[in-house]
Design a protein around this motif. Structure first.
Motif: not given
Length: 243
Positions: A1-17, A27-39
């Protein structure tokens, strides 16, 4: 699930470090989770909209818009501002456009663009609240971030090095197409014909903006990707408000 946390950290201001710098493949695989972050964004906005039920309409819409901007930390609005300055100041020249986009200062055209985009978002949210079309709060963030995945799948990245280049080079392309199809299916399942309308509208605006990028730059940058997301969110909100 690391790519998801990367996507969430990059796309949001939520306290993900996350500790350390992720590998390029992650990093490349994190793009796959962009729609999930949007949802996820959409679900948070939908819940806030429910909590604000009964609030005066103008205040209701203003609070929703504020939460929307705060969730992303204004990241994509910054890209929109930089792109607006560069498109006007670049005078059609590719290198000048790219140079202006790197300048952190904002000119008058950037300010005007941000004001107009936020005004359109606010007005559309106000109309959607009145119409009780809260499903738009799920569709717009999901489609906007799905479009970023689609942009990296279909469009060259024109700046060598950096995060954007790692995303483009290491994106699993087959999985990316599958995620896009799944995103479309989710939109249709949660909103029916309104979902179909939103997907079609997103596709039309996406291909138009992509052609604009290709003609000027020969591809995309991080700033133009952010601008694409913001303009698509506005298009979906306004389109659904008028539908």
């Amino acid at each position: 699930m690391l790519p998801f946390w990367i996507a969430l950290q990059f796309l949001s201001s939520l306290p993900i470090r996350l500790p350390g710098m992720p590998q390029p493949q992650e990093l490349g695989r994190s793009l796959l989770f962009y729609p999930l972050v949007g949802l996820l964004f959409g679900a948070l906005l939908w819940a806030l909209n429910w909590l604000l039920a009964g609030t005066p309409l103008l205040l209701h819409a203003a609070l929703l818009l504020t939460a929307w901007v705060l969730l992303s930390g204004g990241l994509h609005l910054d890209g929109l501002a930089d792109s607006a300055d560069a498109w006007l100041g670049g005078f059609g020249d590719r290198e000048r456009t790219l140079t202006i986009m790197k300048d952190p200062r904002s000119g008058p055209i950037a300010v005007v663009t941000l004001v107009l985009v936020l005004l359109l978002k606010f007005s559309a949210l106000l109309a959607l609240i009145e119409q009780q079309h809260s499903v738009a709060l799920l569709l717009a963030p999901l489609l906007g971030r799905s479009a970023m995945l689609g942009l990296f799948l279909t469009t060259p990245y024109v700046r060598a090095g950096g995060l954007g280049q790692a995303l483009a080079d290491h994106l699993p392309r087959l999985a990316g197409k599958q995620v896009l199809l799944l995103s479309v299916l989710v939109c249709v399942l949660i909103a029916g014909w309104l979902g179909v309308f939103a997907v079609v509208l997103t596709g039309v605006v996406f291909f138009w903006l992509r052609q604009v990028m290709l003609r000027r730059l020969g591809g995309t940058t991080g700033d133009t990707a952010g601008a694409l997301l913001e303009l698509l969110e506005v298009a979906v909100l306004v389109g659904l408000a008028l539908a």
